[in-house]
Design an enzyme around this catalytic site. Structure first.
Site, PDB file in Angstrom:
ATOM      1  N   MET A 188      46.952  36.549  41.262  1.00 50.22           N
ATOM      2  CA  MET A 188      47.770  38.216  40.861  1.00 50.22           C
ATOM      3  C   MET A 188      49.105  37.939  40.628  1.00 50.22           C
ATOM      4  O   MET A 188      49.233  37.947  41.655  1.00 50.22           O
ATOM      5  CB  MET A 188      46.928  39.234  41.236  1.00 50.22           C
TER       6      MET A 188
ATOM      7  N   ILE B 183      45.103  42.879  50.851  1.00 49.48           N
ATOM      8  CA  ILE B 183      46.619  41.389  49.651  1.00 49.48           C
ATOM      9  C   ILE B 183      45.655  40.218  49.102  1.00 49.48           C
ATOM     10  O   ILE B 183      45.866  40.173  47.833  1.00 49.48           O
ATOM     11  CB  ILE B 183      47.303  42.120  50.730  1.00 49.48           C
TER      12      ILE B 183
ATOM     13  N   LEU C 239      43.013  40.786  46.526  1.00 49.42           N
ATOM     14  CA  LEU C 239      43.679  40.983  45.310  1.00 49.42           C
ATOM     15  C   LEU C 239      44.879  39.562  44.433  1.00 49.42           C
ATOM     16  O   LEU C 239      44.379  40.158  43.182  1.00 49.42           O
ATOM     17  CB  LEU C 239      44.412  42.541  45.333  1.00 49.42           C
ATOM     18  N   GLU C 240      45.601  38.944  45.274  1.00 52.25           N
ATOM     19  CA  GLU C 240      45.891  37.350  44.637  1.00 52.25           C
ATOM     20  C   GLU C 240      44.956  36.852  44.128  1.00 52.25           C
ATOM     21  O   GLU C 240      45.528  35.972  43.576  1.00 52.25           O
ATOM     22  CB  GLU C 240      47.129  37.613  46.041  1.00 52.25           C
ATOM     23  N   SER C 241      44.198  36.635  45.275  1.00 50.18           N
ATOM     24  CA  SER C 241      43.534  35.436  44.587  1.00 50.18           C
ATOM     25  C   SER C 241      41.668  35.192  44.902  1.00 50.18           C
ATOM     26  O   SER C 241      41.154  34.575  45.277  1.00 50.18           O
ATOM     27  CB  SER C 241      43.943  34.001  45.558  1.00 50.18           C
TER      28      SER C 241
END
Length: 268
Positions: A1, A121, A124-126
């Site tokens: 993301m 986090i 959401l990011e990966s």
């Protein structure tokens, strides 16, 4: 993301050099040569700069994406969270909480950041390291963005930081792969944040934010802790912890999504 590009706009000042001396625009090869001189003045070896910058070319797709990405967070919170936090991702996060329970306990004790925030986090990011973390050569991406005059100071600093990552042995050049703004690893650190907040939590002598889950989660916790995140305190909009997450992402809708996801992981 991908995050807004000013999230981690802490331009690293590498000793002995400035990140702002090369002139943007004009001949790309001349610009790259100036950046190589800057990097060497900042302590990066000629071997690293030659290997990283020799023959590097511009990436038109990176520039095109940079022009589009500013519209990422135009959705409402309700619209955005519906696309980012569903049952599958929540179940995946709960599985990660169980799998890495001992590691997350150690991180909580050292950095004072709750595991549910970190796993949110990460998801959401990966998608907990299983998703797309980027496939672009970071040096080429950052050289392209630094040459462009829209935010040259920021990206010249990021380019020097990326070279520093190679210089100190955290990642070999062949493994310095990332997303469209040069973000690296499972929680998508810009190189300056990699340098500033990266933690070697697995004790192997390197900060590896691409492959080492301990390094990824501890570095994420270190960023939040350094910016004032407090264990046991609320993290909703308007709280000090919500403001501390601004270093992670300036977009209010994204920080609200982190909190929403963390609450779901905690069973709330």
């Amino acid at each position: 993301m991908l995050r807004p590009l000013l999230v981690a706009a802490v331009v690293v000042c590498l000793s002995g050099g400035s990140a702002q001396a090369a002139r943007c625009g004009g001949d790309f090869d001349s610009f790259v040569a100036s950046m190589a001189q800057e990097a060497q003045a900042a302590g990066v070896s000629a071997g690293v700069t030659n290997a990283a910058l020799g023959g590097v070319t511009q990436d038109a797709a990176v520039l095109a994406f940079d022009r589009r990405q500013r519209y990422t967070f135009k959705k409402s919170f309700e619209q955005y969270v519906a696309t980012r936090v569903g049952p599958g991702r929540i179940n995946g996060g709960r599985a990660m909480l169980q799998r890495h329970a001992a590691l997350l306990s150690r991180i909580e004790q050292q950095f004072g950041v709750p595991r549910h925030i970190l796993v949110a986090i990460w998801g959401l990011e990966s998608d907990f390291g299983k998703g797309d973390t980027g496939k672009l050569p970071v040096v080429r991406t950052l050289a392209t963005l630094a040459h462009d005059c829209r935010r040259t100071d920021l990206f010249q600093g990021e380019l020097l930081a990326a070279l520093k990552i190679v210089q100190r042995g955290d990642l070999p050049l062949r493994d310095l792969i990332g997303a469209y703004a040069g973000e690296i690893g499972q929680t998508q650190f810009l190189p300056s944040s990699y340098i500033k907040y990266g933690v070697d939590f697995d004790g192997d002598g390197h900060v590896d934010l691409r492959h080492s889950v301990p390094d990824v989660l501890a570095s994420t916790a270190n960023l939040l802790h350094t910016n004032g995140f407090k264990m046991g305190q609320p993290y909703g909009e308007g709280t000090p912890n919500f403001e501390a997450m601004r270093e992670w992402n300036r977009a209010v809708v994204y920080r609200k999504t982190i909190g929403y996801f963390a609450d779901r992981l905690a069973g709330q």
